[in-house]
Design a protein around this motif. Sequence first.
Motif, short mmCIF file in Angstrom:
data_model
loop_
_atom_site.label_atom_id
_atom_site.label_comp_id
_atom_site.label_asym_id
_atom_site.label_seq_id
_atom_site.Cartn_x
_atom_site.Cartn_y
_atom_site.Cartn_z
N ALA A 173 -34.03 43.62 -73.53
CA ALA A 173 -34.81 42.87 -72.68
C ALA A 173 -35.90 43.59 -71.96
O ALA A 173 -35.60 44.87 -71.79
CB ALA A 173 -34.12 42.01 -71.67
N THR A 174 -37.31 43.13 -72.01
CA THR A 174 -38.38 43.82 -71.29
C THR A 174 -37.78 44.12 -69.71
O THR A 174 -38.23 45.00 -69.29
CB THR A 174 -39.46 42.97 -71.61
N MET A 175 -37.25 43.16 -69.19
CA MET A 175 -36.67 43.20 -67.79
C MET A 175 -35.44 44.13 -67.51
O MET A 175 -34.84 44.09 -66.43
CB MET A 175 -36.65 41.89 -67.17
N TYR A 176 -34.94 44.84 -68.54
CA TYR A 176 -33.80 45.65 -68.35
C TYR A 176 -34.45 46.90 -67.58
O TYR A 176 -35.67 47.05 -67.65
CB TYR A 176 -33.38 46.25 -69.83
N ALA A 177 -33.74 47.19 -66.55
CA ALA A 177 -33.97 48.25 -65.69
C ALA A 177 -34.80 49.49 -66.11
O ALA A 177 -35.33 50.14 -65.21
CB ALA A 177 -33.03 48.38 -64.51
#
Length: 184
Positions: A114-118
């Motif tokens: 995911a793009t919003m993975y840290a």
Amino acid sequence: LSGRQQREAVREAFEAWNRVHGADIEFVEATDDVPKGKVNSIFWTKDWAYDRGIVALTSTWSTPEGAIERFQIAINARDPQWSIDGKGMDLQNAMTHEVGHVLGLDHTDEHREATMYATAVEGELSKRELHWDDQDGVQFLYPDLSELEGEWLTLNCSSASLAPAWLTSFLPFIALMRRRRSTP
């Protein structure tokens, strides 16, 4: 990176979020009518006060109700080797992630892709495109009410002659309750 390459990478990062079907968001680039740096800004800083592993940092300001009023994205110009071709830390990849924060999304721990993975690694380009998890998050926060209303109107019209009278009188109430829960 040239100024043109930087601007194009940032534009494409915002466009990734503009293209989410079912989400009511639209980013518009500042023009001469809107003073740059006064409302929303993205800037490079060599005076990076944060951990070297952090490549960018997004700050948002919002109303007491939670509506985001403005944002600022600081990009670490000191540590990473920035690129647009996968030979360093990809600017578009990182900016797409930061724009997710502008929209109010937090990190996900569930989906590494995911793009919003840290985290992201040098050479990674895959987070330029949004994962379904990212799309679901922004659709939840910013539902396209015009599409939602169309679905409910179709449901009301098509079910009125088939459903008991008591059910059709509750459908608008159910639609109204769902819309209120979905509003940020």
